[in-house]
Design an enzyme around this catalytic site. Structure first.
Site, short mmCIF file in Angstrom:
data_model
loop_
_atom_site.label_atom_id
_atom_site.label_comp_id
_atom_site.label_asym_id
_atom_site.label_seq_id
_atom_site.Cartn_x
_atom_site.Cartn_y
_atom_site.Cartn_z
N ASP A 146 -43.47 8.51 -10.64
CA ASP A 146 -42.96 7.14 -10.63
C ASP A 146 -43.83 6.18 -9.84
OD1 ASP A 146 -41.97 8.49 -8.17
OD2 ASP A 146 -41.00 6.56 -7.80
N ASP A 184 -46.06 9.16 -5.14
CA ASP A 184 -45.80 10.56 -4.78
C ASP A 184 -45.90 11.43 -6.03
OD1 ASP A 184 -43.48 9.95 -6.17
OD2 ASP A 184 -42.26 9.72 -4.37
N TYR A 208 -33.64 7.07 -5.38
CA TYR A 208 -33.17 6.28 -6.51
C TYR A 208 -31.66 6.40 -6.66
CZ TYR A 208 -38.00 5.43 -7.66
OH TYR A 208 -39.31 5.01 -7.61
N GLU A 234 -47.25 0.25 -2.19
CA GLU A 234 -47.06 1.30 -3.19
C GLU A 234 -46.90 0.72 -4.59
OE1 GLU A 234 -44.69 5.55 -3.65
OE2 GLU A 234 -43.82 4.00 -2.39
#
Length: 511
Positions: free
Chosen positions: A97, A100, A248, A488
């Site tokens: 996603d 990571d 999430y 990120e």
């Protein structure tokens, strides 16, 4: 690339000229076209076509699984080749996603829905990038088909996020547990199920002409998955709380996804049962709630815009109320409008929250451009407290947001990696920050990478097209690798941007 001009007077005239001409002929008209040079502004501050290519290329850097021979992001290699084996299923593929090495089902499905919507609305303008966009979608849908292969079950996550985050290692070296987590009848997850159904349904429209057989597979699976999510209602944040939270967690509940999923199934199938479902359940699923944040968690605004198209363009009169709901969302974004509730930075960037704010910039820009398209086709405007807001105004607001992202901001910083002379060099991304396999074939152990993560050295591998979380409320951006909120990238930041860039690139004759 940004132009460097010395004459402020000329810049002002140029700006007025570009704004005036930007929106006139974005969509084909049925009468004779004027000459090409009259249809497009002569100058643009940005190369939207280049940004479009890069925004799609980014997804290749996020691929998990066995990489194909035509892989263009060549510093990446195969990874996660045994994913799913913990439960004796094949879950190889899909996308990481963000920075990571975990595969999270909810944001991956939303990314797929938005990439598909980008192609549905603006794919006809993408020219040579259309095939690349389709391949980016298919990399996700191939995985989602695997994740939904067993009836009344969806595999919603691969990888232990807490243990993954305790390491800083390349996906190719990954040795953290690849645990597999699922939802089923006993552990429901309606938000993931309905979003996955939305993704499969939207993608079925993308492939309807180019690959009819694949399109049929996608829509059949979408129907089955939605039925499962609707029948066994519950939030995956309850049953899988310790797994998916705080990463999430579904804060908005699952009602918005059920409305969103039904809207996509209605669009893809034209089966009256979905329209009936929306009419009967719309209010209880939050159709009229006033929430103006659209992203991986809350889909209400997107559902309203999508359903308004059915009213405005397809003339489905029973959905007329969604025009008012959609207008309320759009008005909340208009600076100075009576119902405006959106903060902007001093430099003009829409600002929703400090963590990965750019996702809301790209999703809102996409909705503004898409709604402008629907309004134009039906010769209507938005009514904001008695003030008429035209499609042209919506496009100008969206363009300003994209331009800020690409470098028109106080720092003159492009927040897309690899675009423009100045862009983030130390993004929070494991694969980008560590030496590639070709440079350093030996394994880099779990904790060994943290010395790189904490260093000030620029990332050796350029994750071209990645859009980072972006600046803070005061337009500041430190470009620090440890600052995941601002540095990120994420797939769901890029997905709606693809559509917005396609529209802008076409508007300026760059495709």
């Amino acid at each position: 690339m940004p132009l460097s001009l010395h004459s402020s007077a000329f810049l002002l005239l140029l700006s007025l000229f570009s704004t005036a001409l930007l929106h006139c002929h974005a969509f084909p008209l049925r009468h004779n076209h004027p000459p090409r040079h009259l249809r497009h502004p002569r100058f643009a501050a940005h190369n939207y076509g280049d940004a479009l290519s890069k925004s799609i290329l980014f997804f290749e850097g996020q691929r998990s699984g066995k990489l194909p021979p035509n892989q263009r992001m060549t510093w990446r290699r195969d990874s996660g080749l045994s994913d799913g084996s913990a439960l004796h299923v094949d879950l190889v593929g899909g996308y990481y996603d963000a920075g990571d090495n975990v595969k999270f089902g909810l944001p991956m499905a939303f990314t797929t829905t938005m990439l598909s919507w980008s192609v549905i609305e603006f794919g006809g303008l993408m020219k040579g990038e259309l095939q690349n966009a389709r391949e980016a979608i298919r990399w996700a849908t191939d995985y989602l088909l695997k994740a939904t292969a067993h009836p009344d079950t969806i595999y919603v996550q691969v990888g232990d996020a807490k243990k993954d985050h305790a390491c800083w290692e390349r996906p190719e070296d990954m040795d953290t547990p690849r645990n597999v987590y699922k939802i089923d009848r006993n552990t429901p997850g309606s938000e993931v199920a309905a979003e996955t159904a939305a993704a499969l349904a939207a993608a079925s429209l993308v492939f309807r002409r180019s690959d009819p057989m694949y399109s049929k597979i996608l829509i059949r699976r979408a129907i089955r998955v939605f039925q499962f999510g609707d029948r066994y209602r519950g939030s995956y944040s309850n049953g899988l709380k310790h797994i998916v939270c705080p990463f999430y967690c579904s804060f908005s509940g699952y009602q918005d996804e059920l409305l969103w999923g039904a809207a996509w199934l209605h669009k893809a199938t034209k089966n009256p049962m979905y329209l009936h479902y929306i009419q009967v359940n719309g209010q209880t699923l939050g159709a009229a709630e006033f929430d103006n944040t659209f992203g991986w968690d809350n889909k209400h605004a997107g559902a309203r815009i999508l359903l308004t198209k059915e009213f405005l363009v397809e003339r489905v009169q029973s959905l007329h109320e969604y025009k008012g709901h959609a207008d309320n969302f759009i008005c909340s974004l208009i600076p100075g409008a009576s119902f405006s509730s959106t903060q902007y930075t001093p430099g003009g960037l829409l600002f929703k929250m400090s963590d990965s704010n750019m996702q809301y910039v790209t999703s809102s820009s996409f909705l503004l451009l898409t709604y402008a398209k629907y309004l134009t086709s039906s010769h209507l405007v938005v009514n904001c407290g008695g003030t008429a807001v035209t499609p042209k105004r919506l496009r100008a607001i969206a363009k300003k947001q994209v331009d800020y992202l690409l470098g028109d901001n106080p720092l003159k910083m492009s927040y897309m990696v690899g675009y423009g002379p100045e862009f983030p060099r130390r993004i929070h991304h494991r694969g980008s920050s560590l030496p590639s396999i070709s440079v350093h074939p030996g394994k880099i152990q779990c904790s060994a990478g943290f010395s790189v993560m904490k260093s000030q050295s620029p990332n050796p591998n350029i994750l071209v097209g990645a859009v980072v979380g972006g600046p803070d409320l005061h337009d500041r951006f430190p470009d620090e690798r440890s600052d995941y909120e601002q540095s990120e990238p994420a797939t769901y930041i890029n997905a709606p941007l693809v559509g917005a860039l396609a529209y802008l690139a076409h508007s300026f004759g760059q495709l």
